[in-house]
Design an enzyme around this catalytic site. Structure first.
Site, PDB file in Angstrom:
ATOM      1  N   GLN A  96      35.434  33.582  34.787  1.00 48.67           N
ATOM      2  CA  GLN A  96      36.483  34.556  35.012  1.00 48.67           C
ATOM      3  C   GLN A  96      37.767  33.889  35.498  1.00 48.67           C
ATOM      4  O   GLN A  96      37.765  32.718  35.868  1.00 48.67           O
ATOM      5  CB  GLN A  96      36.022  35.604  36.048  1.00 48.67           C
ATOM      6  CG  GLN A  96      35.470  34.992  37.343  1.00 48.67           C
ATOM      7  CD  GLN A  96      34.307  35.766  37.931  1.00 48.67           C
ATOM      8  OE1 GLN A  96      34.114  36.935  37.624  1.00 48.67           O
ATOM      9  NE2 GLN A  96      33.524  35.131  38.791  1.00 48.67           N
TER      10      GLN A  96
ATOM     11  N   HIS B  44      32.974  46.785  52.488  1.00 48.17           N
ATOM     12  CA  HIS B  44      31.714  46.096  52.808  1.00 48.17           C
ATOM     13  C   HIS B  44      30.848  46.914  53.764  1.00 48.17           C
ATOM     14  O   HIS B  44      29.620  46.888  53.651  1.00 48.17           O
ATOM     15  CB  HIS B  44      32.009  44.681  53.334  1.00 48.17           C
ATOM     16  CG  HIS B  44      32.588  43.805  52.265  1.00 48.17           C
ATOM     17  ND1 HIS B  44      33.910  43.422  52.225  1.00 48.17           N
ATOM     18  CD2 HIS B  44      32.019  43.283  51.134  1.00 48.17           C
ATOM     19  CE1 HIS B  44      34.137  42.692  51.132  1.00 48.17           C
ATOM     20  NE2 HIS B  44      33.006  42.589  50.461  1.00 48.17           N
TER      21      HIS B  44
ATOM     22  N   ASP C 288      25.337  34.533  43.362  1.00 48.31           N
ATOM     23  CA  ASP C 288      26.582  34.823  42.640  1.00 48.31           C
ATOM     24  C   ASP C 288      26.656  33.880  41.440  1.00 48.31           C
ATOM     25  O   ASP C 288      26.368  32.688  41.562  1.00 48.31           O
ATOM     26  CB  ASP C 288      27.801  34.618  43.543  1.00 48.31           C
ATOM     27  CG  ASP C 288      29.069  35.213  42.936  1.00 48.31           C
ATOM     28  OD1 ASP C 288      29.597  36.188  43.510  1.00 48.31           O
ATOM     29  OD2 ASP C 288      29.527  34.710  41.877  1.00 48.31           O
TER      30      ASP C 288
ATOM     31  N   ASP D  20      26.840  43.591  44.535  1.00 48.15           N
ATOM     32  CA  ASP D  20      28.277  43.520  44.833  1.00 48.15           C
ATOM     33  C   ASP D  20      28.959  42.699  43.749  1.00 48.15           C
ATOM     34  O   ASP D  20      29.428  41.587  43.978  1.00 48.15           O
ATOM     35  CB  ASP D  20      28.451  42.859  46.213  1.00 48.15           C
ATOM     36  CG  ASP D  20      29.900  42.812  46.650  1.00 48.15           C
ATOM     37  OD1 ASP D  20      30.727  43.525  46.057  1.00 48.15           O
ATOM     38  OD2 ASP D  20      30.193  42.058  47.599  1.00 48.15           O
TER      39      ASP D  20
HETATM   40  N1  SAM Z   1      34.402  44.089  45.714  1.00 49.45           N
HETATM   41  C1  SAM Z   1      34.302  43.780  44.363  1.00 49.45           C
HETATM   42  C2  SAM Z   1      34.684  44.855  43.423  1.00 49.45           C
HETATM   43  O1  SAM Z   1      35.227  45.842  43.832  1.00 49.45           O
HETATM   44  O2  SAM Z   1      34.494  44.725  42.210  1.00 49.45           O
HETATM   45  C3  SAM Z   1      33.183  42.882  44.030  1.00 49.45           C
HETATM   46  C4  SAM Z   1      33.418  41.619  44.762  1.00 49.45           C
HETATM   47  S1  SAM Z   1      32.588  40.163  44.437  1.00 49.45           S
HETATM   48  C5  SAM Z   1      33.891  38.947  44.500  1.00 49.45           C
HETATM   49  C6  SAM Z   1      32.209  40.122  42.723  1.00 49.45           C
HETATM   50  C7  SAM Z   1      31.376  38.898  42.415  1.00 49.45           C
HETATM   51  O3  SAM Z   1      30.420  39.246  41.429  1.00 49.45           O
HETATM   52  C8  SAM Z   1      32.137  37.696  41.880  1.00 49.45           C
HETATM   53  O4  SAM Z   1      32.102  36.651  42.803  1.00 49.45           O
HETATM   54  C9  SAM Z   1      31.411  37.353  40.577  1.00 49.45           C
HETATM   55  O5  SAM Z   1      31.287  35.977  40.350  1.00 49.45           O
HETATM   56  C10 SAM Z   1      30.075  38.033  40.798  1.00 49.45           C
HETATM   57  N2  SAM Z   1      29.329  38.335  39.584  1.00 49.45           N
HETATM   58  C11 SAM Z   1      29.780  38.914  38.445  1.00 49.45           C
HETATM   59  N3  SAM Z   1      28.784  38.980  37.547  1.00 49.45           N
HETATM   60  C12 SAM Z   1      27.673  38.464  38.120  1.00 49.45           C
HETATM   61  C13 SAM Z   1      26.330  38.248  37.691  1.00 49.45           C
HETATM   62  N4  SAM Z   1      25.945  38.559  36.459  1.00 49.45           N
HETATM   63  N5  SAM Z   1      25.449  37.691  38.566  1.00 49.45           N
HETATM   64  C14 SAM Z   1      25.845  37.338  39.811  1.00 49.45           C
HETATM   65  N6  SAM Z   1      27.113  37.507  40.265  1.00 49.45           N
HETATM   66  C15 SAM Z   1      28.016  38.050  39.440  1.00 49.45           C
END
Ligand code: SAM
Length: 305
Positions: free
Chosen positions: A35, A66, A110, A160
């Site tokens: 991303q 959170h 993650d 998340d």
């Molecule tokens: N608060 C946020 C929102 O409103 O969308 C979410 C926050 S958090 C930073 C999102 C995280 O999800 C990212 O660090 C991303 O790398 C992770 N992510 C996305 N797809 C994923 C997957 N298939 N497995 C694990 N993590 C994933």
């Protein structure tokens, strides 16, 4: 014009609506294997993490997001010891989870090692050292793959992840097949909580579909709604459970569980907030009930990028 900012970050909600964030300072930008990650300081919300052009969390109000994601789920479970966080790169979901005295082990998975590394360095206000806590295990891999390959069960799973944008890393973690795996990996009193997109009436498709999709696996599914100013749009979460119903927790019971299990202060969540989170207006309840799409691997849901 007086007060006009020199630089703006335009965050698109659809092809015809967007919000412009006035930028005080650009801090970081990187295209990772998964991303586009950008860190900026905005005038209104302080430091903000964007992924693929969408606000993930902001210094001024990340605690609202959170608290809503973590505490209702963990306090609903009678004794959550093992917790899995999928996503949560900034470390704030981990931070809030570790506030629970019952929690003995947290695995955070993650997909993007770079988000974790950059957050460790540049978002200390978010993680507050939680990556180094001896109860934490932090892995970088796809959250769905992790659940498919590991037989162990968890008392709570907190999903998340970023929104299900097409070609993004998250969309296969919003499907019926994914929730079936989550169900299997939860212990008998298990609870899952997840962010489910906006509750904006014109854009209720993601939240409504996630709600109905969760219902294909879980006997109890409830919607939560809150306002996170940096998200601009009102935000929705779903909480699904094998046994316990958050509607049955009175404000007094929530306050007494907080007092018994959490020693650090919570900024947003208490008994009264719990009651408010689960109060969904009639027009939204009706819109959610009407929009009965089930999300499947072969028929995924995509949020406009
Ligand atoms: N608060 C946020 C929102 O409103 O969308 C979410 C926050 S958090 C930073 C999102 C995280 O999800 C990212 O660090 C991303 O790398 C992770 N992510 C996305 N797809 C994923 C997957 N298939 N497995 C694990 N993590 C994933």
């Amino acid at each position: 014009m007086a007060g006009r900012k020199k630089r703006w970050y335009t965050e698109y909600f659809s092809t015809h609506s967007a919000v412009m964030h006035g930028i005080e300072k650009w801090l970081y930008s990187e295209v990772t294997p998964f991303q586009h990650m950008e860190l900026v300081i905005t005038y209104d919300f302080g430091k903000v993490l964007f992924l693929d052009g969408k606000v993930q969390s902001a210094a001024s109000d990340e605690f609202v997001y959170h608290d809503a994601l973590v505490h209702p789920a963990l306090l609903l479970h009678p004794n959550p010891r093992n917790v899995l966080i999928i996503g949560g790169g900034e470390g704030a979901t981990l931070r809030e989870t570790l506030k629970h005295d019952t929690v003995k082990r947290v695995v955070m998975v993650d997909i993007d090692q770079r988000v974790i590394e950059v957050s460790k360095k540049m978002l200390p206000e978010w993680h507050q050292g939680s990556f180094e806590d001896k109860r934490s295990t932090v892995l970088s891999m796809d959250g769905r793959k992790y659940l498919e390959e590991n037989e162990q069960t968890f008392d709570c799973i907190l999903v998340d992840i970023s929104e299900p944008v097409e070609d993004g890393p998250a969309y296969l973690l919003f499907t019926k097949e994914f929730y079936q795996i989550v169900y299997k990996r939860l212990s008998p009193e298990g609870v899952v909580a997840l962010q489910a997109g906006t509750t904006h009436l014109n854009d209720i498709g993601c939240l409504a579909s996630v709600y109905h999709t969760l219902k294909t696996s879980f006997p109890v599914v409830r919607v939560m709604e809150t306002s996170i100013p940096s998200f601009t749009l009102p935000w929705g979460f779903c909480l699904a459970s094998k046994k316990h119903d958050p509607w049955k927790l009175s404000p007094a019971e929530v306050d007494s569980r907080i007092a018994a299990r959490i020693s650090s202060p919570l900024r947003s969540y208490d008994g009264q907030t719990h009651a408010g989170l689960f109060q969904i207006s009639k027009h939204l309840r009706e819109a959610i009930e009407k929009n009965v799409g089930i999300i499947e691997d072969k028929r995924p849901f995509f949020t406009p990028a």
